[in-house]
Design a protein around this motif. Structure first.
Motif, PDB file in Angstrom:
ATOM      1  N   PHE A 135       0.003  13.774  15.943  1.00  0.00           N
ATOM      2  CA  PHE A 135      -1.377  13.811  15.467  1.00  0.00           C
ATOM      3  C   PHE A 135      -2.027  12.449  15.665  1.00  0.00           C
ATOM      4  O   PHE A 135      -1.353  11.457  15.988  1.00  0.00           O
ATOM      5  N   SER A 136      -3.347  12.420  15.441  1.00  0.00           N
ATOM      6  CA  SER A 136      -4.125  11.186  15.521  1.00  0.00           C
ATOM      7  C   SER A 136      -5.042  11.113  14.307  1.00  0.00           C
ATOM      8  O   SER A 136      -5.173  12.088  13.535  1.00  0.00           O
ATOM      9  N   GLY A 137      -5.671   9.959  14.131  1.00  0.00           N
ATOM     10  CA  GLY A 137      -6.561   9.761  12.999  1.00  0.00           C
ATOM     11  C   GLY A 137      -7.662  10.801  12.959  1.00  0.00           C
ATOM     12  O   GLY A 137      -8.322  11.082  13.954  1.00  0.00           O
ATOM     13  N   GLY A 138      -7.879  11.424  11.774  1.00  0.00           N
ATOM     14  CA  GLY A 138      -8.892  12.460  11.603  1.00  0.00           C
ATOM     15  C   GLY A 138      -8.408  13.858  11.875  1.00  0.00           C
ATOM     16  O   GLY A 138      -9.141  14.827  11.591  1.00  0.00           O
ATOM     17  N   ASP A 139      -7.199  14.025  12.442  1.00  0.00           N
ATOM     18  CA  ASP A 139      -6.680  15.369  12.735  1.00  0.00           C
ATOM     19  C   ASP A 139      -6.289  16.085  11.449  1.00  0.00           C
ATOM     20  O   ASP A 139      -5.988  15.466  10.420  1.00  0.00           O
ATOM     21  N   SER A 140      -6.258  17.412  11.540  1.00  0.00           N
ATOM     22  CA  SER A 140      -5.796  18.244  10.436  1.00  0.00           C
ATOM     23  C   SER A 140      -4.311  18.539  10.620  1.00  0.00           C
ATOM     24  O   SER A 140      -3.896  19.026  11.688  1.00  0.00           O
ATOM     25  N   VAL A 141      -3.520  18.240   9.611  1.00  0.00           N
ATOM     26  CA  VAL A 141      -2.077  18.495   9.631  1.00  0.00           C
ATOM     27  C   VAL A 141      -1.811  19.700   8.743  1.00  0.00           C
ATOM     28  O   VAL A 141      -2.133  19.690   7.549  1.00  0.00           O
ATOM     29  N   SER A 142      -1.235  20.722   9.323  1.00  0.00           N
ATOM     30  CA  SER A 142      -0.943  21.939   8.567  1.00  0.00           C
ATOM     31  C   SER A 142       0.486  22.375   8.832  1.00  0.00           C
ATOM     32  O   SER A 142       1.085  22.019   9.853  1.00  0.00           O
ATOM     33  N   GLY A 143       0.997  23.163   7.909  1.00  0.00           N
ATOM     34  CA  GLY A 143       2.369  23.637   8.054  1.00  0.00           C
ATOM     35  C   GLY A 143       2.746  24.549   6.911  1.00  0.00           C
ATOM     36  O   GLY A 143       1.885  25.040   6.152  1.00  0.00           O
ATOM     37  N   ARG A 144       4.059  24.770   6.779  1.00  0.00           N
ATOM     38  CA  ARG A 144       4.572  25.682   5.763  1.00  0.00           C
ATOM     39  C   ARG A 144       5.814  25.080   5.113  1.00  0.00           C
ATOM     40  O   ARG A 144       6.614  24.419   5.791  1.00  0.00           O
ATOM     41  N   VAL A 145       5.930  25.312   3.830  1.00  0.00           N
ATOM     42  CA  VAL A 145       7.156  24.999   3.104  1.00  0.00           C
ATOM     43  C   VAL A 145       7.874  26.321   2.862  1.00  0.00           C
ATOM     44  O   VAL A 145       7.314  27.239   2.242  1.00  0.00           O
ATOM     45  N   VAL A 146       9.106  26.436   3.366  1.00  0.00           N
ATOM     46  CA  VAL A 146       9.870  27.688   3.280  1.00  0.00           C
ATOM     47  C   VAL A 146      10.988  27.495   2.255  1.00  0.00           C
ATOM     48  O   VAL A 146      11.786  26.548   2.359  1.00  0.00           O
ATOM     49  N   VAL A 147      11.025  28.409   1.272  1.00  0.00           N
ATOM     50  CA  VAL A 147      12.050  28.381   0.231  1.00  0.00           C
ATOM     51  C   VAL A 147      12.925  29.619   0.400  1.00  0.00           C
ATOM     52  O   VAL A 147      12.420  30.759   0.420  1.00  0.00           O
ATOM     53  N   ASP A 148      14.224  29.417   0.532  1.00  0.00           N
ATOM     54  CA  ASP A 148      15.196  30.513   0.679  1.00  0.00           C
ATOM     55  C   ASP A 148      16.030  30.571  -0.597  1.00  0.00           C
ATOM     56  O   ASP A 148      16.736  29.597  -0.928  1.00  0.00           O
ATOM     57  N   VAL A 149      15.925  31.684  -1.314  1.00  0.00           N
ATOM     58  CA  VAL A 149      16.637  31.819  -2.590  1.00  0.00           C
ATOM     59  C   VAL A 149      17.496  33.068  -2.572  1.00  0.00           C
ATOM     60  O   VAL A 149      17.225  34.043  -1.863  1.00  0.00           O
ATOM     61  N   THR A 150      18.578  33.012  -3.365  1.00  0.00           N
ATOM     62  CA  THR A 150      19.435  34.184  -3.589  1.00  0.00           C
ATOM     63  C   THR A 150      19.256  34.599  -5.041  1.00  0.00           C
ATOM     64  O   THR A 150      19.494  33.804  -5.953  1.00  0.00           O
ATOM     65  N   GLY A 151      18.851  35.805  -5.299  1.00  0.00           N
ATOM     66  CA  GLY A 151      18.565  36.219  -6.651  1.00  0.00           C
ATOM     67  C   GLY A 151      17.188  35.742  -7.077  1.00  0.00           C
ATOM     68  O   GLY A 151      16.338  35.348  -6.264  1.00  0.00           O
ATOM     69  N   ASP A 152      16.963  35.763  -8.368  1.00  0.00           N
ATOM     70  CA  ASP A 152      15.677  35.344  -8.931  1.00  0.00           C
ATOM     71  C   ASP A 152      15.781  33.903  -9.414  1.00  0.00           C
ATOM     72  O   ASP A 152      16.696  33.542 -10.154  1.00  0.00           O
ATOM     73  N   VAL A 153      14.787  33.090  -8.991  1.00  0.00           N
ATOM     74  CA  VAL A 153      14.766  31.667  -9.329  1.00  0.00           C
ATOM     75  C   VAL A 153      13.455  31.363 -10.043  1.00  0.00           C
ATOM     76  O   VAL A 153      12.372  31.687  -9.529  1.00  0.00           O
ATOM     77  N   ARG A 154      13.563  30.779 -11.225  1.00  0.00           N
ATOM     78  CA  ARG A 154      12.374  30.362 -11.968  1.00  0.00           C
ATOM     79  C   ARG A 154      11.973  28.959 -11.516  1.00  0.00           C
ATOM     80  O   ARG A 154      12.798  28.045 -11.537  1.00  0.00           O
ATOM     81  N   VAL A 155      10.722  28.805 -11.146  1.00  0.00           N
ATOM     82  CA  VAL A 155      10.222  27.556 -10.580  1.00  0.00           C
ATOM     83  C   VAL A 155       9.102  27.019 -11.458  1.00  0.00           C
ATOM     84  O   VAL A 155       8.165  27.755 -11.813  1.00  0.00           O
ATOM     85  N   LYS A 156       9.227  25.758 -11.801  1.00  0.00           N
ATOM     86  CA  LYS A 156       8.145  25.099 -12.535  1.00  0.00           C
ATOM     87  C   LYS A 156       7.013  24.687 -11.603  1.00  0.00           C
ATOM     88  O   LYS A 156       5.839  24.924 -11.883  1.00  0.00           O
ATOM     89  N   SER A 157       7.364  24.058 -10.466  1.00  0.00           N
ATOM     90  CA  SER A 157       6.330  23.595  -9.533  1.00  0.00           C
ATOM     91  C   SER A 157       6.953  23.343  -8.167  1.00  0.00           C
ATOM     92  O   SER A 157       8.155  23.075  -8.044  1.00  0.00           O
ATOM     93  N   LEU A 158       6.113  23.435  -7.145  1.00  0.00           N
ATOM     94  CA  LEU A 158       6.465  23.074  -5.771  1.00  0.00           C
ATOM     95  C   LEU A 158       5.350  22.156  -5.265  1.00  0.00           C
ATOM     96  O   LEU A 158       4.201  22.588  -5.114  1.00  0.00           O
ATOM     97  N   ASN A 159       5.695  20.909  -5.032  1.00  0.00           N
ATOM     98  CA  ASN A 159       4.693  19.909  -4.660  1.00  0.00           C
ATOM     99  C   ASN A 159       5.007  19.330  -3.283  1.00  0.00           C
ATOM    100  O   ASN A 159       6.171  19.281  -2.860  1.00  0.00           O
ATOM    101  N   ILE A 160       3.953  18.860  -2.608  1.00  0.00           N
ATOM    102  CA  ILE A 160       4.136  18.111  -1.365  1.00  0.00           C
ATOM    103  C   ILE A 160       3.432  16.767  -1.517  1.00  0.00           C
ATOM    104  O   ILE A 160       2.406  16.651  -2.206  1.00  0.00           O
TER     105      ILE A 160
END
Length: 418
Positions: A24-49
């Motif tokens: 990227f360069s100055g002023g560009d838009s940076v986009s993406g995805r955070v992928v979470v892989d869980v087994t069973g049910d997981v209680r989450v308080k927060s997911l931050n970047i």
């Protein structure tokens, strides 16, 4: 509900270049995805970047304070270019009720998109050096109740574009140096070096055309050479530290006494290197082409020409302009002679006296037909065919006017007779 576990946490960027790299360069838009892989049910308080960009310098110097004591001094400096924080899951909660408002992730893959813009400013290009670096990254943190957070970090590359199609970077670079070798009372002739390159700005993968002339009037056999050097300079706590690295080099033929050698566009290829970093307050990356004469048993005669490694390659029109400026003394590519012909002299253009008299007689005949128009034509014709006056800083016909009463009297001795 069966409590599960977090199997994996990963970050993926959307816009990748041809090499599958996030650039990227100055002023560009940076986009993406955070992928979470869980087994069973997981209680989450927060997911931050947290997206950050930092230029950091650090080195250590040891100093002797006495016979048996020594101490080390650390030099550290840091400049922040980016600091973006975003919450993908969760929000502000009451600390007295930690279980309130939890998000439950069921078994499988879960994707959470993120996006942010890089600052509209001159960012430092990503760089890795011995005593410092410029790094940009996105860090994701998954927080769960009563457990340690799960973290992942993914770097991306930032290029501060340098366009070499500017007048400053298209200007030719050159110079001349001379050196005389002497040993006690024995003095040999001089060694002269003259070198030029067609422009200052280049991009990785290009070749630098070197035009050089070496004359060896000394008693030794010398060798002309050229090398491209990268100089890294790090600044911290008011002190600087410098490292120079060889990027590419070439060698000419050995030159014995009384001989000369010319390089008519000798090519030095630029390998993949980091672009120049010129605006970062803690790290500078500069390049220089050194054309030198290797003198055995003596100091080399060298000529350093500054070079800027950019990111935007040379355009076609700029290439032709640069070629014209670098070959201004050689016009053969235009089909023109190298040395233009001298302009014709006045004697070649002036008419003969007989032709001039014929023209004046024609004007006199016109004068009889029309007095006003003919006399004016005769004056213009006579003036046109007169030879040009000789240059003189002293007026050959000065006019001195004496005022006598109300009349102006011209001194006849000072005025030419018509």
């Amino acid at each position: 509900m069966v409590l599960g576990k977090v199997r994996g946490l990963a970050i993926y960027f959307d816009n990748l270049n041809e090499s599958n790299m996030p650039v990227f360069s100055g002023g560009d838009s940076v986009s993406g995805r955070v992928v979470v892989d869980v087994t069973g049910d997981v209680r989450v308080k927060s997911l931050n970047i947290n997206a950050r960009g930092v230029a950091k310098v650090r080195w250590t110097e040891s100093r002797n304070a006495g016979a048996n004591t020594a101490y080390a001094q650390n030099y550290t400096e840091e400049v922040e270019y980016l600091n973006h924080y975003d919450t993908l899951i969760g929000e502000e909660r009451d600390e007295d009720c930690p279980e309130e408002g939890l998000t439950v992730l069921h078994a499988g893959l879960h994707e959470f998109a993120f996006s942010f813009n890089l600052p509209q400013m001159a960012l430092a290009t990503s760089f890795e050096g011995k005593h410092g670096s410029v790094r940009y990254w996105v860090k994701a943190e998954l927080h769960r109740p009563w457990l340690l957070p799960v973290k992942v970090k993914k770097e991306f590359i930032v290029f501060e574009h340098i366009d070499i199609n500017t007048p400053l970077l298209l200007a030719p670079q050159g110079g001349t140096k001379e050196k005389t070798l002497c040993c006690w009372f024995c003095v040999s002739g001089p060694i002269s070096l003259s070198a030029k390159i067609e422009r200052k700005g280049y991009t990785p993968g290009e070749s630098i055309q070197i035009f050089a002339e070496v004359e060896n009037a000394s008693s030794r056999v010398v060798v002309p050479k050229a090398a491209l050097y990268q100089t890294q300079t790090f600044f911290a706590n008011g002190k600087g530290k410098q490292i120079q690295q060889l990027v590419s080099n070439l060698r000419g033929d050995s030159l014995p006494q009384g001989k000369s050698q010319s390089w008519e566009g000798k090519l030095l290829k630029i390998p993949p290197v980091s672009p120049s970093i010129l605006d970062c307050p803690v790290i500078r990356v500069e390049y220089a082409l050194v054309v030198y004469v290797d003198v055995p048993g003596g100091l080399n005669l060298s000529l350093s020409l500054p070079v800027v490694i950019g990111t935007i390659p040379l355009h076609a029109c700029s290439s032709r302009t640069s070629s014209i400026s670098s070959n201004c003394s050689n016009l053969s590519w235009l089909g023109l002679p190298e040395r233009p012909e001298a302009p014709p002299s006045y004697c070649d253009l002036a008419v003969s006296e007989s032709h001039r008299q014929v023209c004046l007689q024609g004007c006199d005949r016109s004068d009889e037909e029309g007095e006003d128009g003919g006399s004016l034509l005769a004056y213009i014709t006579e003036f046109r065919y007169l030879p040009p006056p000789l240059y003189s800083e002293v007026d050959p016909y000065p006019e001195h006017v004496e005022v006598c009463g109300a009349q102006e009297v011209r001194r006849p001795d000072m005025c030419p007779s018509r």
